[in-house]
Design an enzyme around this catalytic site. Sequence first.
Site, PDB file in Angstrom:
ATOM      1  N   CYS A   1       0.522   3.371   3.468  1.00 45.10           N
ATOM      2  CA  CYS A   1       0.929   2.884   4.785  1.00 45.10           C
ATOM      3  C   CYS A   1       2.258   3.529   5.220  1.00 45.10           C
ATOM      4  O   CYS A   1       3.102   3.853   4.376  1.00 45.10           O
ATOM      5  CB  CYS A   1       1.077   1.355   4.763  1.00 45.10           C
ATOM      6  SG  CYS A   1      -0.488   0.482   5.015  1.00 45.10           S
TER       7      CYS A   1
ATOM      8  N   ASN B   1     -13.396  10.105  -1.191  1.00 46.53           N
ATOM      9  CA  ASN B   1     -14.043   9.058  -1.979  1.00 46.53           C
ATOM     10  C   ASN B   1     -13.807   7.759  -1.238  1.00 46.53           C
ATOM     11  O   ASN B   1     -12.665   7.350  -1.062  1.00 46.53           O
ATOM     12  CB  ASN B   1     -13.431   8.952  -3.378  1.00 46.53           C
ATOM     13  CG  ASN B   1     -13.735  10.168  -4.221  1.00 46.53           C
ATOM     14  OD1 ASN B   1     -14.840  10.705  -4.165  1.00 46.53           O
ATOM     15  ND2 ASN B   1     -12.766  10.608  -5.010  1.00 46.53           N
TER      16      ASN B   1
ATOM     17  N   ASN C   1      -0.443  15.363  -3.598  1.00 47.79           N
ATOM     18  CA  ASN C   1      -0.915  14.304  -4.494  1.00 47.79           C
ATOM     19  C   ASN C   1       0.117  14.062  -5.611  1.00 47.79           C
ATOM     20  O   ASN C   1       0.515  14.998  -6.301  1.00 47.79           O
ATOM     21  CB  ASN C   1      -2.250  14.734  -5.100  1.00 47.79           C
ATOM     22  CG  ASN C   1      -3.011  13.579  -5.712  1.00 47.79           C
ATOM     23  OD1 ASN C   1      -2.414  12.696  -6.315  1.00 47.79           O
ATOM     24  ND2 ASN C   1      -4.317  13.582  -5.553  1.00 47.79           N
TER      25      ASN C   1
ATOM     26  N   HIS D   1      -4.041   0.593   8.027  1.00 43.95           N
ATOM     27  CA  HIS D   1      -4.567   0.332   6.692  1.00 43.95           C
ATOM     28  C   HIS D   1      -6.067  -0.007   6.716  1.00 43.95           C
ATOM     29  O   HIS D   1      -6.779   0.196   5.726  1.00 43.95           O
ATOM     30  CB  HIS D   1      -3.773  -0.832   6.085  1.00 43.95           C
ATOM     31  CG  HIS D   1      -4.106  -1.127   4.656  1.00 43.95           C
ATOM     32  ND1 HIS D   1      -3.724  -0.296   3.627  1.00 43.95           N
ATOM     33  CD2 HIS D   1      -4.783  -2.158   4.080  1.00 43.95           C
ATOM     34  CE1 HIS D   1      -4.142  -0.806   2.470  1.00 43.95           C
ATOM     35  NE2 HIS D   1      -4.788  -1.938   2.711  1.00 43.95           N
TER      36      HIS D   1
ATOM     37  N   SER E   1      -9.081   4.062  -5.264  1.00 47.42           N
ATOM     38  CA  SER E   1      -8.240   2.959  -5.721  1.00 47.42           C
ATOM     39  C   SER E   1      -7.451   2.329  -4.582  1.00 47.42           C
ATOM     40  O   SER E   1      -6.695   1.399  -4.798  1.00 47.42           O
ATOM     41  CB  SER E   1      -7.298   3.437  -6.827  1.00 47.42           C
ATOM     42  OG  SER E   1      -6.564   4.549  -6.386  1.00 47.42           O
TER      43      SER E   1
ATOM     44  N   HIS F   1      -6.957   2.035   2.056  1.00 45.73           N
ATOM     45  CA  HIS F   1      -6.365   2.728   3.203  1.00 45.73           C
ATOM     46  C   HIS F   1      -7.156   4.020   3.432  1.00 45.73           C
ATOM     47  O   HIS F   1      -7.278   4.835   2.525  1.00 45.73           O
ATOM     48  CB  HIS F   1      -4.893   3.042   2.922  1.00 45.73           C
ATOM     49  CG  HIS F   1      -4.143   3.466   4.151  1.00 45.73           C
ATOM     50  ND1 HIS F   1      -3.073   2.787   4.661  1.00 45.73           N
ATOM     51  CD2 HIS F   1      -4.355   4.505   5.003  1.00 45.73           C
ATOM     52  CE1 HIS F   1      -2.635   3.381   5.755  1.00 45.73           C
ATOM     53  NE2 HIS F   1      -3.406   4.443   5.983  1.00 45.73           N
TER      54      HIS F   1
ATOM     55  N   TYR G   1     -31.829   9.187 -17.911  1.00 43.86           N
ATOM     56  CA  TYR G   1     -32.802  10.221 -17.573  1.00 43.86           C
ATOM     57  C   TYR G   1     -32.163  11.260 -16.645  1.00 43.86           C
ATOM     58  O   TYR G   1     -32.362  12.464 -16.804  1.00 43.86           O
ATOM     59  CB  TYR G   1     -34.058   9.635 -16.913  1.00 43.86           C
ATOM     60  CG  TYR G   1     -35.025  10.736 -16.532  1.00 43.86           C
ATOM     61  CD1 TYR G   1     -35.829  11.328 -17.502  1.00 43.86           C
ATOM     62  CD2 TYR G   1     -35.074  11.238 -15.230  1.00 43.86           C
ATOM     63  CE1 TYR G   1     -36.671  12.392 -17.183  1.00 43.86           C
ATOM     64  CE2 TYR G   1     -35.907  12.294 -14.906  1.00 43.86           C
ATOM     65  CZ  TYR G   1     -36.705  12.862 -15.881  1.00 43.86           C
ATOM     66  OH  TYR G   1     -37.524  13.913 -15.568  1.00 43.86           O
TER      67      TYR G   1
ATOM     68  N   CYS H   1       0.837  -1.211   0.000  1.00 48.49           N
ATOM     69  CA  CYS H   1       0.000   0.000   0.000  1.00 48.49           C
ATOM     70  C   CYS H   1       0.868   1.255   0.000  1.00 48.49           C
ATOM     71  O   CYS H   1       1.725   1.414   0.863  1.00 48.49           O
ATOM     72  CB  CYS H   1      -0.911  -0.012   1.233  1.00 48.49           C
ATOM     73  SG  CYS H   1      -1.674   1.589   1.562  1.00 48.49           S
TER      74      CYS H   1
ATOM     75  N   HIS I   1      -8.432   7.432   3.632  1.00 47.36           N
ATOM     76  CA  HIS I   1      -7.830   8.724   3.280  1.00 47.36           C
ATOM     77  C   HIS I   1      -8.839   9.609   2.563  1.00 47.36           C
ATOM     78  O   HIS I   1      -9.824   9.130   2.016  1.00 47.36           O
ATOM     79  CB  HIS I   1      -6.600   8.518   2.381  1.00 47.36           C
ATOM     80  CG  HIS I   1      -6.945   8.079   0.982  1.00 47.36           C
ATOM     81  ND1 HIS I   1      -7.338   6.791   0.679  1.00 47.36           N
ATOM     82  CD2 HIS I   1      -6.980   8.756  -0.184  1.00 47.36           C
ATOM     83  CE1 HIS I   1      -7.576   6.693  -0.623  1.00 47.36           C
ATOM     84  NE2 HIS I   1      -7.377   7.869  -1.169  1.00 47.36           N
TER      85      HIS I   1
ATOM     86  N   GLN J   1      -9.017  13.705   0.371  1.00 47.62           N
ATOM     87  CA  GLN J   1      -8.212  14.583  -0.459  1.00 47.62           C
ATOM     88  C   GLN J   1      -8.590  16.037  -0.226  1.00 47.62           C
ATOM     89  O   GLN J   1      -9.666  16.334   0.294  1.00 47.62           O
ATOM     90  CB  GLN J   1      -8.424  14.263  -1.942  1.00 47.62           C
ATOM     91  CG  GLN J   1      -7.992  12.875  -2.358  1.00 47.62           C
ATOM     92  CD  GLN J   1      -7.993  12.722  -3.873  1.00 47.62           C
ATOM     93  OE1 GLN J   1      -7.385  13.522  -4.581  1.00 47.62           O
ATOM     94  NE2 GLN J   1      -8.683  11.716  -4.367  1.00 47.62           N
TER      95      GLN J   1
HETATM   96  O1  LIG Z   1     -35.319   2.114 -16.071  1.00 43.26           O
HETATM   97  P1  LIG Z   1     -34.243   1.095 -15.831  1.00 43.26           P
HETATM   98  O2  LIG Z   1     -33.510   0.707 -17.087  1.00 43.26           O
HETATM   99  O3  LIG Z   1     -34.719  -0.086 -15.048  1.00 43.26           O
HETATM  100  O4  LIG Z   1     -33.189   1.837 -14.872  1.00 43.26           O
HETATM  101  C1  LIG Z   1     -32.078   2.580 -15.292  1.00 43.26           C
HETATM  102  O5  LIG Z   1     -32.449   3.800 -15.949  1.00 43.26           O
HETATM  103  C2  LIG Z   1     -33.174   4.753 -15.164  1.00 43.26           C
HETATM  104  C3  LIG Z   1     -33.348   6.016 -15.987  1.00 43.26           C
HETATM  105  O6  LIG Z   1     -32.120   6.611 -16.355  1.00 43.26           O
HETATM  106  C4  LIG Z   1     -32.461   5.057 -13.839  1.00 43.26           C
HETATM  107  O7  LIG Z   1     -33.323   5.822 -13.021  1.00 43.26           O
HETATM  108  C5  LIG Z   1     -32.077   3.764 -13.099  1.00 43.26           C
HETATM  109  O8  LIG Z   1     -31.300   4.104 -11.964  1.00 43.26           O
HETATM  110  C6  LIG Z   1     -31.274   2.867 -14.043  1.00 43.26           C
HETATM  111  O9  LIG Z   1     -30.929   1.663 -13.401  1.00 43.26           O
HETATM  112  O1  LIG Z   2      -7.654  11.121  -7.048  1.00 38.61           O
HETATM  113  P1  LIG Z   2      -7.977   9.651  -7.164  1.00 38.61           P
HETATM  114  O2  LIG Z   2      -8.405   9.049  -5.854  1.00 38.61           O
HETATM  115  O3  LIG Z   2      -6.893   8.866  -7.845  1.00 38.61           O
HETATM  116  O4  LIG Z   2      -9.233   9.573  -8.151  1.00 38.61           O
HETATM  117  C1  LIG Z   2     -10.583   9.605  -7.783  1.00 38.61           C
HETATM  118  O5  LIG Z   2     -10.985  10.898  -7.269  1.00 38.61           O
HETATM  119  C2  LIG Z   2     -10.886  11.990  -8.166  1.00 38.61           C
HETATM  120  C3  LIG Z   2     -11.471  13.214  -7.492  1.00 38.61           C
HETATM  121  O6  LIG Z   2     -12.840  13.055  -7.163  1.00 38.61           O
HETATM  122  C4  LIG Z   2     -11.580  11.700  -9.496  1.00 38.61           C
HETATM  123  O7  LIG Z   2     -11.291  12.726 -10.410  1.00 38.61           O
HETATM  124  C5  LIG Z   2     -11.176  10.356 -10.086  1.00 38.61           C
HETATM  125  O8  LIG Z   2     -11.970  10.086 -11.221  1.00 38.61           O
HETATM  126  C6  LIG Z   2     -11.363   9.263  -9.033  1.00 38.61           C
HETATM  127  O9  LIG Z   2     -10.962   8.012  -9.553  1.00 38.61           O
END
Ligand SMILES: O=P(O)(O)O[C@H]1O[C@H](CO)[C@@H](O)[C@H](O)[C@H]1O
Ligand SMILES: O=P(O)(O)O[C@H]1O[C@H](CO)[C@@H](O)[C@H](O)[C@H]1O
Lengths: 350, 350
Positions: B55, B156, B77, B116, B164, B167, B319, B52, B169, B171
Amino acid sequence: MKNFDINEDPHRRYNPLINEWVLVSPHRSKRPWQGQNETVTSDRLPEYDPTCYLCPGNVRANGEVNPAYENAFVFENDFAALKQEEIAFEENKNESFFKAQPERGISRVVCFSPKHNLTLPEMPVVAIENIIQTWQKEYTDLGHVDYINHVQIFENKGSVMGCSNPHPHGQIWAQSSLPTEVEKTQNNLKDYYDKHQSNLLQDYLKEELKLNERIVSENDHFVALVPFWAIWPYETMIISKRHFGKITDFTVAETTAFATILKQLTTKYDNLFETSFPYSSGIHQSPTDGESHPEWQFHMHFYPPLLRSATVKKFMVGYEMMGESQRDITPEKSATVLKEQSDVHYKSKI
Amino acid sequence: MKNFDINEDPHRRYNPLINEWVLVSPHRSKRPWQGQNETVTSDRLPEYDPTCYLCPGNVRANGEVNPAYENAFVFENDFAALKQEEIAFEENKNESFFKAQPERGISRVVCFSPKHNLTLPEMPVVAIENIIQTWQKEYTDLGHVDYINHVQIFENKGSVMGCSNPHPHGQIWAQSSLPTEVEKTQNNLKDYYDKHQSNLLQDYLKEELKLNERIVSENDHFVALVPFWAIWPYETMIISKRHFGKITDFTVAETTAFATILKQLTTKYDNLFETSFPYSSGIHQSPTDGESHPEWQFHMHFYPPLLRSATVKKFMVGYEMMGESQRDITPEKSATVLKEQSDVHYKSKI
Ligand SMILES: O=P(O)(O)O[C@H]1O[C@H](CO)[C@@H](O)[C@H](O)[C@H]1O
Ligand SMILES: O=P(O)(O)O[C@H]1O[C@H](CO)[C@@H](O)[C@H](O)[C@H]1O
């Protein structure tokens, strides 16, 4: 001090359609990926799947039996997010933090083909024309329902886009109100129209054709391009060369041209990572509220999540949700890569 | 005609913080799910992982070695979306469709713990206080950099949120411009303040405390609730009871109270589906542009994607991308379910 280089330096770009910015970080595309991998949908689906609720002759969740359809086939969504029932409601005129209103609507499913395994890029142009004619009919029929003011045509393709059935199909959600994103777009189109007496997207398209940096495909009537302000790695937009507001304004030649560019664009998408390319797509066009909408311009958005391969997608998460959309690869680079893809589907070559 | 029942009928709700609507379809929560299932992150991670890059004592991508840190640990970063370098740039004053500007900024990573496998809900309150103090220090230090006007603190969590590395964390992305979502929020807070000489979220919180329908957790200084206009199934917001704009305004008692409510909320989240609950969280607070911002109110958003189980999430796709956000389960129902969860972590009971 170093001079600004849009191909190399972190920058923000402005989207005049929705009045939002996107953060572009070209230097970041070299970042290694150790995170989640998506599963790839199998390339080898049968033409007919007895367990699929969209295949001809099969039984759906509500017990209805699909007809032995041969072209595009439309039915009411069995688990609709909207209902047709009229609801009595008295609006609270006081300012309140708890502003809510009932919403009436109709949700339909459009099967693109009776074949369980035939996606848009693999269909003959004439079959795609049939889908377009189905969209036209639905836009007209739903638009004529007295309480329907907006008809949203869209497709979720691929399990990564929440699609629960690989049988090629899209959806239509028609409703009383203008949805948030459409209202934003309309406001900006309207402001531009009031100021210039012309259409924002038509004027934008002319500039893009002159620059020729973000064009992916072009024919006599339509252009597919990566917008200057695209947020998804391979996001594209299809715009008609002629100014009109809605899908029912298509001439016969435009129907064929639209089918052709749809096939071309989705073929390039599939060829990019040699996979059935996931995306959400949708048409933005005039509302069906009975008003004339000279500010509107028919266009179609494609928002595909894949970033580097069939299994690595872009996550719009923490910073993007709290701050603003962020992308690594530039729109110009994406357009170049897409443009270079063959118009012949990789599967037809095997 | 049937009278509007907000617990049963499809409706739209208004979000005054960003001036957008959400479509709520309570009847749709019974929809069966045959689509993509998420993988569950293992419950049994080691305290230390030699592979990691977060760590203590391990080597990062750029060759640097992490110190043997014992509390929260911050570093730049290695794959930052923003760069500190100043870029020369002449703004094009003409109206153009190609509006772009270089963006300067600093991205940092905040390891929450040397362990971790120790996520927020499992940490002692005093360790969470240490994270809050780290956020305060970073907000101050980054905010004092002359070209930094906004400091975005976020996390995230979980591979489904693009994280990814398990651990624990978060940002921090600090930059010159106000990101789109923050600017929207600020505009709406400002309009409200100009009109009422009071704070939108403070006034909203008072109403919520009276109604007591969407409150998940509460202590002397903070409230965690599901906003009336929440878009994610179990979305929450933490608001302070006292009006202040930024994390550095916390009293000592507020620091402890915030740590306590963070622990409570994330414990309830984990207990809901007995899984390490994925989410993106982030703090919205005053910009660091040197202006006084009486309109601002410190608050923290949690956007978790899970809908029905540890493996079934809500997809914001077709939608939602083209039209507007849509949810099935009502915010009131979600709040009730979350509130009922124990404050004792399920893993500590095994
Ligand atoms: O209507 P479906 O195909 O079951 O569902 C999908 O499309 C919808 C409309 O974009 C979304 O609200 C759902 O979260 C998605 O899983
Ligand atoms: O910065 P990381 O953890 O590598 O990446 C993650 O967070 C970022 C900030 O929300 C995003 O832009 C990336 O798409 C996501 O994978």
